[in-house]
Scaffold this motif. Structure first.
Motif, mmCIF file in Angstrom:
data_model
loop_
_atom_site.group_PDB
_atom_site.id
_atom_site.type_symbol
_atom_site.label_atom_id
_atom_site.label_comp_id
_atom_site.label_asym_id
_atom_site.label_seq_id
_atom_site.Cartn_x
_atom_site.Cartn_y
_atom_site.Cartn_z
ATOM 1 N N GLU A 13 -15.721 5.816 28.151
ATOM 2 C CA GLU A 13 -15.763 7.244 27.812
ATOM 3 C C GLU A 13 -17.081 7.829 28.324
ATOM 4 O O GLU A 13 -18.080 7.875 27.618
ATOM 5 C CB GLU A 13 -15.612 7.404 26.296
ATOM 6 N N TRP A 14 -17.049 8.252 29.575
ATOM 7 C CA TRP A 14 -18.278 8.654 30.259
ATOM 8 C C TRP A 14 -18.980 9.807 29.559
ATOM 9 O O TRP A 14 -20.214 9.850 29.494
ATOM 10 C CB TRP A 14 -17.967 9.013 31.708
ATOM 11 N N ASP A 15 -18.211 10.755 29.040
ATOM 12 C CA ASP A 15 -18.827 11.901 28.365
ATOM 13 C C ASP A 15 -19.597 11.475 27.121
ATOM 14 O O ASP A 15 -20.672 12.015 26.830
ATOM 15 C CB ASP A 15 -17.750 12.929 27.980
ATOM 16 N N LYS A 16 -19.046 10.509 26.401
ATOM 17 C CA LYS A 16 -19.734 10.028 25.199
ATOM 18 C C LYS A 16 -20.920 9.140 25.563
ATOM 19 O O LYS A 16 -21.971 9.192 24.924
ATOM 20 C CB LYS A 16 -18.754 9.255 24.308
ATOM 21 N N VAL A 24 -24.260 1.668 33.467
ATOM 22 C CA VAL A 24 -23.625 0.738 32.535
ATOM 23 C C VAL A 24 -23.827 -0.697 33.009
ATOM 24 O O VAL A 24 -24.144 -1.603 32.214
ATOM 25 C CB VAL A 24 -22.124 1.061 32.398
ATOM 26 N N LEU A 25 -23.661 -0.920 34.300
ATOM 27 C CA LEU A 25 -23.842 -2.265 34.849
ATOM 28 C C LEU A 25 -25.305 -2.696 34.778
ATOM 29 O O LEU A 25 -25.594 -3.881 34.539
ATOM 30 C CB LEU A 25 -23.339 -2.310 36.288
ATOM 31 N N ALA A 209 -16.793 -1.791 19.363
ATOM 32 C CA ALA A 209 -18.228 -2.064 19.460
ATOM 33 C C ALA A 209 -18.682 -2.912 18.270
ATOM 34 O O ALA A 209 -18.347 -2.627 17.123
ATOM 35 C CB ALA A 209 -19.016 -0.767 19.502
ATOM 36 N N PRO A 210 -19.453 -3.959 18.532
ATOM 37 C CA PRO A 210 -19.886 -4.845 17.447
ATOM 38 C C PRO A 210 -21.012 -4.230 16.631
ATOM 39 O O PRO A 210 -21.704 -3.307 17.084
ATOM 40 C CB PRO A 210 -20.398 -6.073 18.205
ATOM 41 N N VAL A 211 -21.206 -4.757 15.443
ATOM 42 C CA VAL A 211 -22.425 -4.466 14.692
ATOM 43 C C VAL A 211 -23.588 -4.975 15.550
ATOM 44 O O VAL A 211 -23.512 -6.072 16.110
ATOM 45 C CB VAL A 211 -22.370 -5.196 13.335
ATOM 46 N N PRO A 212 -24.642 -4.187 15.761
ATOM 47 C CA PRO A 212 -25.039 -2.963 15.069
ATOM 48 C C PRO A 212 -24.682 -1.671 15.810
ATOM 49 O O PRO A 212 -25.350 -0.651 15.617
ATOM 50 C CB PRO A 212 -26.563 -3.120 15.013
ATOM 51 N N HIS A 213 -23.657 -1.705 16.645
ATOM 52 C CA HIS A 213 -23.318 -0.542 17.467
ATOM 53 C C HIS A 213 -22.032 0.147 17.010
ATOM 54 O O HIS A 213 -21.470 0.939 17.755
ATOM 55 C CB HIS A 213 -23.161 -0.973 18.927
ATOM 56 N N ARG A 214 -21.578 -0.156 15.796
ATOM 57 C CA ARG A 214 -20.333 0.419 15.299
ATOM 58 C C ARG A 214 -20.367 1.939 15.398
ATOM 59 O O ARG A 214 -21.360 2.574 15.072
ATOM 60 C CB ARG A 214 -20.092 0.010 13.844
ATOM 61 N N GLY A 215 -19.260 2.507 15.874
ATOM 62 C CA GLY A 215 -19.160 3.948 16.029
ATOM 63 C C GLY A 215 -19.536 4.441 17.410
ATOM 64 O O GLY A 215 -19.268 5.587 17.749
ATOM 65 N N LYS A 216 -20.148 3.576 18.206
ATOM 66 C CA LYS A 216 -20.514 3.938 19.563
ATOM 67 C C LYS A 216 -19.420 3.486 20.532
ATOM 68 O O LYS A 216 -18.572 2.667 20.197
ATOM 69 C CB LYS A 216 -21.836 3.266 19.971
ATOM 70 N N THR A 217 -19.459 4.047 21.741
ATOM 71 C CA THR A 217 -18.595 3.532 22.796
ATOM 72 C C THR A 217 -19.099 2.165 23.207
ATOM 73 O O THR A 217 -20.269 2.001 23.548
ATOM 74 C CB THR A 217 -18.598 4.486 24.007
ATOM 75 N N ASN A 218 -18.228 1.180 23.161
ATOM 76 C CA ASN A 218 -18.618 -0.175 23.520
ATOM 77 C C ASN A 218 -18.889 -0.278 25.015
ATOM 78 O O ASN A 218 -18.303 0.459 25.813
ATOM 79 C CB ASN A 218 -17.502 -1.147 23.119
#
Length: 261
Positions: A13-16, A24-25, A209-218
């Motif tokens: 999700e590029w916008d997010k 990203v890479l 997305a794993p903890v601690p990134h929950r809610g973010k785009t993985n």
């Protein structure tokens, strides 16, 4: 060095994210990710996906059609033709999902069999998605002699009995960030039992997305967090976990050459 054995870079999700693919890479590289497998979910979208990642040697591709992206009967000749391309290192993802699509069982089963047949014909490993369909998944794997192709049950959330049955057929088990979720108590018990030589790690990004990134785009960089959680659970060093899962990945996907960091 880590490997993200299952991601969907064409679906980020590029916008997010507010990032482009090269960024990203680079995030992944900085997190110690050596390689990524970008996994197909649609035959119609495969060409665009492959073109997107073609400039990047650290990304390989699979080809297949996800059971939840299948609206019509699969074209087996098209699947075979696309999977014969040298750049395609695996068939899938494919499989059965009775949780979200219980009404299309027959269509899913037919397509799954066709993917397994292509994998066996080409001797390319098969990437399997299974949810609430363990008995049928294993039955079709056995009837189609899936051990001839090998492969992986990705983003695994099923029972130890299913994991054991798949490993007995020579398949690997891939663990995603789901194991870091609070409610994944049973899955963590399965992960404790998984032998290191049958284990892969993944993000399934942009999802889960794993903890601690929950809610973010993985994104693939977060596979390091998956690895850290598994290593802590198993009581081993993250270096040992990384070394073994990376070796497993290159053993399974034999057409991929390790990239220098």
């Amino acid at each position: 060095m880590f490997v993200d054995s299952h991601c969907h870079l064409d679906r980020l999700e590029w916008d997010k994210l507010k990032l482009e693919l090269p960024e990203v890479l680079e995030n992944a590289r900085r997190a110690g990710v050596q390689h990524m497998l970008c996994v197909s979910v649609s035959l119609q979208e495969f060409a665009a996906m492959a073109e997107l990642v073609a400039p990047y040697p650290m990304v390989s591709v699979s080809c297949g059609e996800h059971p939840l992206h299948q609206t019509d009967a699969l074209d087996p000749e098209l699947l075979l033709s696309l999977c014969q391309q040298q750049k395609v290192v695996a068939v899938g993802e494919t499989g059965l999902d009775y949780f979200y699509a219980p009404d299309s069982k027959a269509t899913q089963q037919e397509a799954f069999v066709q993917h397994l047949q292509v994998g066996c014909q080409l001797r390319k490993p098969v990437i399997i998605h299974t949810r609430d369909a363990s008995s049928d998944t294993l039955a079709l794997m056995r009837s189609e002699q899936a051990y001839q192709a090998g492969g992986v049950l990705h983003c695994f959330t099923e029972s130890w009995d299913m994991a054991k049955a798949a490993m007995d057929m020579g398949f690997y088990i891939s663990i995603s960030g789901i194991m870091t979720f609070k409610n994944a108590v049973e899955l963590r018990e399965v992960v404790k039992k998984l032998p290191l030589d049958a284990l892969l790690i993944e993000t399934d990004s942009p999802y889960l997305a794993p903890v601690p990134h929950r809610g973010k785009t993985n994104q693939p960089a977060y596979v390091a967090d998956v690895a850290a959680a598994i290593a802590e659970l198993k009581g081993i060093s993250i270096e040992q976990l990384a070394q073994q899962t990376t070796a497993n990945f290159y053993r399974l996907f034999g057409g991929i050459q390790p990239q220098n960091s």
